[in-house]
Write an enzyme that holds these catalytic residues in place. Sequence first.
Site, PDB file in Angstrom:
ATOM      1  CB  ILE B  82      -0.957   0.009   1.215  1.00  0.00           C
ATOM      2  CG1 ILE B  82      -1.791  -1.292   1.251  1.00  0.00           C
ATOM      3  CG2 ILE B  82      -1.864   1.238   1.171  1.00  0.00           C
ATOM      4  CD1 ILE B  82      -2.630  -1.560   0.007  1.00  0.00           C
ATOM      5  CE  LYS B  83       3.594   5.573  -5.140  1.00  0.00           C
ATOM      6  NZ  LYS B  83       3.543   5.580  -6.602  1.00  0.00           N
ATOM      7  CB  ILE B  84       0.535   5.421   2.796  1.00  0.00           C
ATOM      8  CG1 ILE B  84      -0.536   4.331   2.765  1.00  0.00           C
ATOM      9  CG2 ILE B  84       0.239   6.497   3.827  1.00  0.00           C
ATOM     10  CD1 ILE B  84      -0.834   3.678   4.061  1.00  0.00           C
TER      11      ILE B  84
END
Lengths: 320, 215
Positions: B82-84
């Site tokens: 997950i790119k946050i």
Amino acid sequence: MEDRKREEVQEEQKEKTYVTRREFYICFLILLVVIFWSSHGVESRLERQIVSGSRNTSEKLDDITSQIYGFSSEIEEADNPLRKSNMEIVDVDMKGKTATLRLTAMPKEYQDSMGLTFFVSCDGAEAVEVSATAGKDRTFTAEVTVPFCGEAMVSANVKKGDTEYLEDMGGVSIEGEVLPSFTGNRSGGCSWNTNDSFMTLDGEIFVDISLPSWLGNEGTFDLKKEQVEVYIDGKKSKTVPAKEEIADPFYHSYVASFRETDAIRLERGKTIEFIFRAEDANGLRYRFVVERGFWNGEDGYVAEEPAESRYGSNPNLTIE
Amino acid sequence: MKMFIDTANVDHIREANDLGVICGVTTNPSLIAKEGRDFVEVVKEITTIVDGPISAEVISLDHEGMVKEARELVKIHKNIVIKIPMTLEGLKAVKILAAEGVKTNVTLIFSATQALMAARAGATYVSPFLGRVDDIGSVGMTLIEEIVDIFDIHGIETEIIAASIRNPLHVIDAARAGCHIATIPYNVLIQMAKHPLTDIGIERFLKDWESVPKK
């Protein structure tokens, strides 16, 4: 007895003071060495003095030159009727392809009766005259709208009584400050058919666009209808969509692939052009020649250097 | 240093994967959207091409929204990371997801302090942006070097992904600085394999071969 002793002593003294030939040569050699070393020392000192003298002379010459420059800049400064001046782009109309320049100038000696006019010339065209008004801080300000151009040169004319002073304020590259800059290249291979009657070009066309800070900060730059067109001897032969690979605030990158069925056939002696086209949100259409090349049949495919340009100053990019 | 591909273009991912040099993908939702394709559908397709970490970005700005999106995205495939974005809300989301065993890639890192905070929050990866730092007149590689030093000194296991790579030189510098991963756009990946002397050599070889009499 005493006489004999005296003779012996005299004889002994004689022996002591007598210098043999060997001793003489040794002394002579030592003397020669001493003379050589001292002369060498003198030579080195002389050399050092010459070098130092020449350095001093050169330093003095530099001093004199810088003093002359200093005098001339002081004279220029004394001649300049302005204490300070500035020009900045305060607004851009991409649709109208114009930019608004704010020009400011503060005279050295302010008088209520004095007037100031700016002259703005774009790419050597006839200068536009703009009257400036003085603010409370005694700075004259004016705004002028100019078309996108390579360089806008500005000068200020100060009028004090019957006397007028014209001062050159320098220039600003409107296109350099306002428009995106394009770079591009083709990466791929070439292959020839067996009888050298045509060659096949394939690979990718890469186009990178760097945005000026105002456009990047605004965050509105977004191209659509991005594509690469291939022209052979000026006739369109193929169109391939260009896909956006990078969409950073100040940098956009596009790729168009010419592979397999999209590979291009180029016949001997014909010229090929790869042209990137896109349209921005303001309806401006960009046309950028990425590569122009030809196959001379002898040395193979000859491509021009990858295009790197800015609108107006280079024919590789045009904005319609 | 490992290499990921940084693109939203499935054809390019497939092409790069066939080269055998990439082992992961970072995607960009805005570029996927621009292609007019459904984000989840594209991410699913990518998981069938590359067997490695695939970063898929959340678009919520609050941590509850980010966590909710992340929980949905990880259902797509076990390789989803997950790119946050590096925000205070993002850090909260990273902490929650790390506790759940979800891998995260904290993106939009522009300082060593941001990288340190993301690592301490439990990020699996941090993505400092080289090119974008260069764009504002600073030296992006200095940022990478600082983060590598700090992580080495303190034994931090978070991996550093050099992102916003613009040219092959960025890749070389990132490798020399000790960066764990570089996520490379397709055009740079192609440029890395090219050398004018190689092209000239092949061209000469082919021309010579053509002149050999064939039976």
